[in-house]
Design a protein around this motif. Structure first.
Motif, PDB file in Angstrom:
ATOM      1  N   GLY A  26     -26.095 -59.047  34.305  1.00  0.00           N
ATOM      2  CA  GLY A  26     -27.190 -59.556  33.957  1.00  0.00           C
ATOM      3  C   GLY A  26     -27.853 -60.889  34.735  1.00  0.00           C
ATOM      4  N   ARG A  27     -27.436 -60.982  36.039  1.00  0.00           N
ATOM      5  CA  ARG A  27     -27.484 -62.401  36.770  1.00  0.00           C
ATOM      6  C   ARG A  27     -28.660 -62.011  37.857  1.00  0.00           C
ATOM      7  N   TYR A  28     -29.279 -62.967  38.317  1.00  0.00           N
ATOM      8  CA  TYR A  28     -30.049 -62.914  39.441  1.00  0.00           C
ATOM      9  C   TYR A  28     -29.558 -63.468  40.754  1.00  0.00           C
ATOM     10  N   ILE A  29     -29.606 -62.936  41.862  1.00  0.00           N
ATOM     11  CA  ILE A  29     -28.975 -63.585  43.062  1.00  0.00           C
ATOM     12  C   ILE A  29     -30.234 -63.811  44.094  1.00  0.00           C
ATOM     13  N   ALA A  30     -30.200 -64.906  44.461  1.00  0.00           N
ATOM     14  CA  ALA A  30     -31.208 -65.139  45.740  1.00  0.00           C
ATOM     15  C   ALA A  30     -30.607 -65.196  46.974  1.00  0.00           C
ATOM     16  N   LEU A  31     -30.939 -64.527  47.732  1.00  0.00           N
ATOM     17  CA  LEU A  31     -30.202 -64.565  49.021  1.00  0.00           C
ATOM     18  C   LEU A  31     -30.625 -65.600  50.075  1.00  0.00           C
ATOM     19  N   ALA A  32     -29.585 -66.245  50.660  1.00  0.00           N
ATOM     20  CA  ALA A  32     -29.882 -67.358  51.523  1.00  0.00           C
ATOM     21  C   ALA A  32     -30.748 -66.785  52.873  1.00  0.00           C
ATOM     22  N   ASP A  33     -31.475 -67.609  53.409  1.00  0.00           N
ATOM     23  CA  ASP A  33     -32.555 -67.420  54.356  1.00  0.00           C
ATOM     24  C   ASP A  33     -31.856 -66.399  55.567  1.00  0.00           C
ATOM     25  N   CYS A  34     -30.647 -66.878  56.138  1.00  0.00           N
ATOM     26  CA  CYS A  34     -30.202 -65.929  57.063  1.00  0.00           C
ATOM     27  C   CYS A  34     -29.770 -64.565  56.488  1.00  0.00           C
ATOM     28  N   ASN A  35     -29.092 -64.388  55.306  1.00  0.00           N
ATOM     29  CA  ASN A  35     -29.136 -63.011  54.642  1.00  0.00           C
ATOM     30  C   ASN A  35     -30.320 -62.305  54.519  1.00  0.00           C
ATOM     31  N   HIS A  36     -31.249 -62.957  53.833  1.00  0.00           N
ATOM     32  CA  HIS A  36     -32.477 -62.473  53.334  1.00  0.00           C
ATOM     33  C   HIS A  36     -33.173 -61.768  54.988  1.00  0.00           C
ATOM     34  N   ASP A  37     -33.177 -62.562  55.972  1.00  0.00           N
ATOM     35  CA  ASP A  37     -34.026 -62.112  57.357  1.00  0.00           C
ATOM     36  C   ASP A  37     -33.193 -60.630  57.598  1.00  0.00           C
ATOM     37  N   ALA A  38     -31.853 -60.509  57.625  1.00  0.00           N
ATOM     38  CA  ALA A  38     -31.135 -59.358  57.825  1.00  0.00           C
ATOM     39  C   ALA A  38     -31.449 -58.327  57.065  1.00  0.00           C
ATOM     40  N   PHE A  39     -31.380 -58.709  55.623  1.00  0.00           N
ATOM     41  CA  PHE A  39     -31.731 -57.898  54.519  1.00  0.00           C
ATOM     42  C   PHE A  39     -33.047 -57.126  54.639  1.00  0.00           C
ATOM     43  N   HIS A  40     -33.986 -57.848  54.783  1.00  0.00           N
ATOM     44  CA  HIS A  40     -35.491 -57.591  55.162  1.00  0.00           C
ATOM     45  C   HIS A  40     -35.689 -56.658  56.114  1.00  0.00           C
ATOM     46  N   LEU A 105     -34.936 -56.103  15.835  1.00  0.00           N
ATOM     47  CA  LEU A 105     -33.689 -56.629  15.455  1.00  0.00           C
ATOM     48  C   LEU A 105     -32.610 -55.899  16.087  1.00  0.00           C
ATOM     49  N   LEU A 106     -32.614 -54.486  16.251  1.00  0.00           N
ATOM     50  CA  LEU A 106     -31.768 -53.452  16.814  1.00  0.00           C
ATOM     51  C   LEU A 106     -31.709 -54.028  18.129  1.00  0.00           C
ATOM     52  N   TRP A 107     -32.625 -54.081  19.139  1.00  0.00           N
ATOM     53  CA  TRP A 107     -32.601 -54.391  20.397  1.00  0.00           C
ATOM     54  C   TRP A 107     -32.015 -56.005  20.790  1.00  0.00           C
ATOM     55  N   LYS A 108     -32.298 -56.800  19.722  1.00  0.00           N
ATOM     56  CA  LYS A 108     -31.779 -57.860  19.876  1.00  0.00           C
ATOM     57  C   LYS A 108     -30.045 -57.988  19.710  1.00  0.00           C
ATOM     58  N   ARG A 109     -29.870 -57.201  18.892  1.00  0.00           N
ATOM     59  CA  ARG A 109     -28.208 -57.110  18.876  1.00  0.00           C
ATOM     60  C   ARG A 109     -27.636 -56.339  20.089  1.00  0.00           C
ATOM     61  N   ARG A 110     -28.442 -55.401  20.435  1.00  0.00           N
ATOM     62  CA  ARG A 110     -28.044 -54.758  21.545  1.00  0.00           C
ATOM     63  C   ARG A 110     -27.833 -55.638  22.750  1.00  0.00           C
ATOM     64  N   LEU A 111     -28.749 -56.604  22.945  1.00  0.00           N
ATOM     65  CA  LEU A 111     -28.850 -57.463  24.238  1.00  0.00           C
ATOM     66  C   LEU A 111     -27.653 -58.425  23.966  1.00  0.00           C
ATOM     67  N   ARG A 112     -27.167 -58.773  22.776  1.00  0.00           N
ATOM     68  CA  ARG A 112     -26.001 -59.727  22.774  1.00  0.00           C
ATOM     69  C   ARG A 112     -24.710 -58.844  23.052  1.00  0.00           C
ATOM     70  N   ARG A 113     -24.828 -57.461  22.943  1.00  0.00           N
ATOM     71  CA  ARG A 113     -23.470 -57.013  22.972  1.00  0.00           C
ATOM     72  C   ARG A 113     -23.388 -55.992  24.248  1.00  0.00           C
ATOM     73  N   TRP A 114     -24.624 -55.765  24.823  1.00  0.00           N
ATOM     74  CA  TRP A 114     -24.434 -54.598  25.792  1.00  0.00           C
ATOM     75  C   TRP A 114     -24.950 -55.330  27.341  1.00  0.00           C
ATOM     76  N   PRO A 115     -24.118 -55.057  28.155  1.00  0.00           N
ATOM     77  CA  PRO A 115     -24.535 -55.303  29.637  1.00  0.00           C
ATOM     78  C   PRO A 115     -26.115 -54.598  29.691  1.00  0.00           C
ATOM     79  N   LEU A 116     -26.831 -55.363  30.637  1.00  0.00           N
ATOM     80  CA  LEU A 116     -28.157 -54.978  31.046  1.00  0.00           C
ATOM     81  C   LEU A 116     -27.945 -53.478  31.631  1.00  0.00           C
ATOM     82  N   GLN A 117     -26.867 -53.124  32.395  1.00  0.00           N
ATOM     83  CA  GLN A 117     -26.841 -51.829  32.997  1.00  0.00           C
ATOM     84  C   GLN A 117     -26.720 -50.788  31.789  1.00  0.00           C
TER      85      GLN A 117
END
Length: 217
Positions: A26-40, A105-117
């Motif tokens: 459930g985390r976001y990753i920002a690529l460094a500039d050098c990684n971004h250029d190659a990835f892009h 309420l159901l999805w609030k509970r699921r968000l607490r217990r389930w990974p985003l995947q």
């Protein structure tokens, strides 16, 4: 060496920044500039330089890319550009309001217990290929009920809970809808909403255009 984006990751890539969403953590990753250029250059299928190959190997070591036999270049997430919001106009239905509140309420509970995947996998299970005949009045009643729940339990910083509950309710009623997660940079922010084609169901189009889609489910 051939690479593919690791399972459970989605991304959006602008000219100056690549953001990756890890569905498992459930985390976001920002690529460094050098990684971004190659990835892009990789995702746009440009010929990699020696430096690019080095950076792609580093991304594989970090678990962002996986080594594969055949080239599997991922495509950025896309969705229809929103142009309107639903007109609404329905009266408040006590039964629909209770259903909407229970869904939140159901999805609030699921968000607490389930990974985003797992959340995304559950949504995809309920995806609708052929929509059942429904009137716009039925959709308007559902949306009015969800608007009323905002007054009861609030809406600030609850866009994911609200959107998951709404898209699941629509699909359970045979109505097509999809949840869109978007991000912006400088400063970083994430937001999500529900779309039905080019119509935004629970947000203003001008607001969602501020974000680049990183996940559609």
């Amino acid at each position: 060496m051939n690479y593919a984006l690791r399972d459970g990751l989605s991304f959006c890539s602008a000219e100056s920044r690549t953001i990756i969403l890890d569905l498992h953590s459930g985390r976001y990753i920002a690529l460094a500039d050098c990684n971004h250029d190659a990835f892009h250059r990789w995702v746009t299928e440009q010929d990699p330089s020696e430096a690019d190959s080095h950076q792609l190997r580093k991304l594989a070591q970090r678990g962002i890319l996986a080594v594969v036999e055949n080239t599997a270049v991922p495509k950025p997430v896309t969705t229809i550009l929103p142009t309107s919001t639903h007109d609404g106009g329905a009266t408040i239905s006590p039964i629909e309001t209770i259903r909407a509140l229970m869904a939140r309420l159901l999805w609030k509970r699921r968000l607490r217990r389930w990974p985003l995947q797992r959340i995304v996998a559950r949504l995809k299970k309920n995806a609708i290929e052929t929509e059942q005949p429904r009137t716009e009045a039925s959709l308007a009643t559902i949306l009015r009920a969800f608007e009323f729940t905002d007054l009861l339990v609030g809406s600030h910083d609850r866009c994911l809970e609200r959107s998951l509950a709404l898209v699941a309710t629509c699909r359970n009623r045979g109505l097509q809808a999809e949840i869109v997660v978007g991000v912006q940079t400088d400063p970083f922010a994430a937001h999500c909403w529900v779309q039905r084609g080019a119509t935004v169901l629970n947000e203003k189009p001008d607001r969602v255009r501020m974000f680049m889609p990183i996940l559609v489910a």
